[in-house]
Design a protein around this motif. Structure first.
Motif, PDB file in Angstrom:
ATOM      1  N   THR A   9       0.818  -1.211   0.000  1.00 41.84           N
ATOM      2  CA  THR A   9       0.000   0.000   0.000  1.00 41.84           C
ATOM      3  C   THR A   9       0.850   1.258   0.000  1.00 41.84           C
ATOM      4  N   GLN A  10       1.929   1.275   0.792  1.00 37.69           N
ATOM      5  CA  GLN A  10       2.781   2.465   0.873  1.00 37.69           C
ATOM      6  C   GLN A  10       3.578   2.688  -0.410  1.00 37.69           C
ATOM      7  N   LEU A  11       3.891   1.619  -1.130  1.00 39.88           N
ATOM      8  CA  LEU A  11       4.734   1.739  -2.318  1.00 39.88           C
ATOM      9  C   LEU A  11       3.950   2.012  -3.601  1.00 39.88           C
ATOM     10  N   LYS A  12       2.723   1.519  -3.669  1.00 42.04           N
ATOM     11  CA  LYS A  12       1.964   1.615  -4.923  1.00 42.04           C
ATOM     12  C   LYS A  12       1.846   3.066  -5.391  1.00 42.04           C
ATOM     13  N   TYR A  13       2.111   3.266  -6.675  1.00 43.66           N
ATOM     14  CA  TYR A  13       2.026   4.572  -7.343  1.00 43.66           C
ATOM     15  C   TYR A  13       3.067   5.567  -6.831  1.00 43.66           C
ATOM     16  N   THR A  14       4.237   5.074  -6.420  1.00 48.04           N
ATOM     17  CA  THR A  14       5.318   5.977  -6.021  1.00 48.04           C
ATOM     18  C   THR A  14       6.501   5.809  -6.969  1.00 48.04           C
ATOM     19  N   LYS A  15       7.305   6.867  -7.061  1.00 53.41           N
ATOM     20  CA  LYS A  15       8.505   6.853  -7.904  1.00 53.41           C
ATOM     21  C   LYS A  15       9.652   7.439  -7.099  1.00 53.41           C
ATOM     22  N   TRP A  16      10.824   6.812  -7.210  1.00 53.59           N
ATOM     23  CA  TRP A  16      11.976   7.160  -6.379  1.00 53.59           C
ATOM     24  C   TRP A  16      13.233   7.308  -7.221  1.00 53.59           C
ATOM     25  N   GLN A  17      14.102   8.246  -6.817  1.00 55.64           N
ATOM     26  CA  GLN A  17      15.368   8.526  -7.504  1.00 55.64           C
ATOM     27  C   GLN A  17      16.514   8.265  -6.536  1.00 55.64           C
ATOM     28  N   LEU A  18      17.534   7.514  -6.969  1.00 53.82           N
ATOM     29  CA  LEU A  18      18.694   7.219  -6.113  1.00 53.82           C
ATOM     30  C   LEU A  18      19.449   8.499  -5.782  1.00 53.82           C
ATOM     31  N   GLU A  37       0.688  -0.230 -10.953  1.00 52.96           N
ATOM     32  CA  GLU A  37      -0.469  -1.095 -10.721  1.00 52.96           C
ATOM     33  C   GLU A  37      -0.073  -2.511 -10.314  1.00 52.96           C
ATOM     34  N   ALA A  38      -0.757  -3.056  -9.307  1.00 48.86           N
ATOM     35  CA  ALA A  38      -0.574  -4.447  -8.860  1.00 48.86           C
ATOM     36  C   ALA A  38       0.884  -4.763  -8.512  1.00 48.86           C
ATOM     37  N   MET A  39       1.590  -3.793  -7.929  1.00 48.79           N
ATOM     38  CA  MET A  39       2.982  -3.946  -7.505  1.00 48.79           C
ATOM     39  C   MET A  39       3.919  -4.322  -8.649  1.00 48.79           C
ATOM     40  N   GLN A  40       3.604  -3.870  -9.843  1.00 46.95           N
ATOM     41  CA  GLN A  40       4.568  -3.978 -10.929  1.00 46.95           C
ATOM     42  C   GLN A  40       5.671  -2.960 -10.637  1.00 46.95           C
ATOM     43  N   VAL A  56       6.257  -7.293  -1.170  1.00 44.54           N
ATOM     44  CA  VAL A  56       6.867  -6.935   0.103  1.00 44.54           C
ATOM     45  C   VAL A  56       6.374  -7.939   1.133  1.00 44.54           C
ATOM     46  N   SER A  57       7.320  -8.622   1.763  1.00 44.81           N
ATOM     47  CA  SER A  57       6.990  -9.614   2.786  1.00 44.81           C
ATOM     48  C   SER A  57       7.987  -9.461   3.924  1.00 44.81           C
ATOM     49  N   ASN A  58       7.491  -9.365   5.152  1.00 46.67           N
ATOM     50  CA  ASN A  58       8.357  -9.171   6.324  1.00 46.67           C
ATOM     51  C   ASN A  58       9.316  -7.999   6.128  1.00 46.67           C
ATOM     52  N   SER A  59       8.791  -6.878   5.610  1.00 44.13           N
ATOM     53  CA  SER A  59       9.558  -5.644   5.391  1.00 44.13           C
ATOM     54  C   SER A  59      10.749  -5.829   4.456  1.00 44.13           C
ATOM     55  N   ALA A  60      10.647  -6.781   3.511  1.00 46.22           N
ATOM     56  CA  ALA A  60      11.683  -6.979   2.490  1.00 46.22           C
ATOM     57  C   ALA A  60      11.011  -6.949   1.110  1.00 46.22           C
ATOM     58  N   LEU A  61      11.655  -6.274   0.170  1.00 41.85           N
ATOM     59  CA  LEU A  61      11.166  -6.181  -1.209  1.00 41.85           C
ATOM     60  C   LEU A  61      11.896  -7.200  -2.073  1.00 41.85           C
ATOM     61  N   THR A  62      11.123  -8.010  -2.800  1.00 40.83           N
ATOM     62  CA  THR A  62      11.684  -8.953  -3.764  1.00 40.83           C
ATOM     63  C   THR A  62      10.998  -8.708  -5.096  1.00 40.83           C
ATOM     64  N   VAL A  63      11.787  -8.675  -6.176  1.00 41.47           N
ATOM     65  CA  VAL A  63      11.243  -8.496  -7.517  1.00 41.47           C
ATOM     66  C   VAL A  63      11.527  -9.757  -8.320  1.00 41.47           C
ATOM     67  N   SER A  64      10.457 -10.374  -8.824  1.00 43.55           N
ATOM     68  CA  SER A  64      10.597 -11.599  -9.615  1.00 43.55           C
ATOM     69  C   SER A  64      10.188 -11.331 -11.061  1.00 43.55           C
TER      70      SER A  64
END
Length: 115
Positions: A9-18, A37-40, A56-64
């Motif tokens: 919920t906190q990440l959806k529709y956000t954009k971040w710059q390093l 959309e849908a955590m893409q 996001v599971s247990n405060s860790a982000l994984t991208v598959s």
């Protein structure tokens, strides 16, 4: 500073710059990540665009199911990009503090909200 427990919920529709690698300011850098959309997940690893399915599971982000473009860049950029993509594939602890998104990997990557 308020630390927010990070979930879809906190990440959806956000954009971040390093902005920082291990606390060091990176200056002008194309590395970005956004959650649609849908955590893409989509972004720029420094040279190539990447995309995948985030969870996001247990405060860790994984991208598959990650895919990316295949442009050739200088060695430093390639190494930085591969480090980010490996971190996302393996799963990385994630924090959100104020307007910062922090990937608590090796090295630690700090992102700011992008416009």
């Amino acid at each position: 500073m308020a630390t927010v427990k990070v979930g879809d919920t906190q990440l959806k529709y956000t954009k971040w710059q390093l902005t920082h690698i291990d606390g060091k300011l990176v200056g002008s850098n194309p590395v970005s990540i956004e959650f649609i959309e849908a955590m893409q997940v989509a972004g720029n690893g420094g040279c190539n665009r990447f995309f995948g399915e985030g969870v996001v599971s247990n405060s860790a982000l994984t991208v598959s199911h990650m895919g990316m473009t295949r442009k050739l860049c200088d060695e430093n950029t390639n190494q930085q990009e591969q480090m980010l993509l490996n971190m996302l594939k393996r799963g990385v602890p994630i924090l959100m503090i104020e307007n910062s998104l922090i990937l608590k990997g090796q090295p630690e990557l700090r992102f700011q909200v992008a416009g």
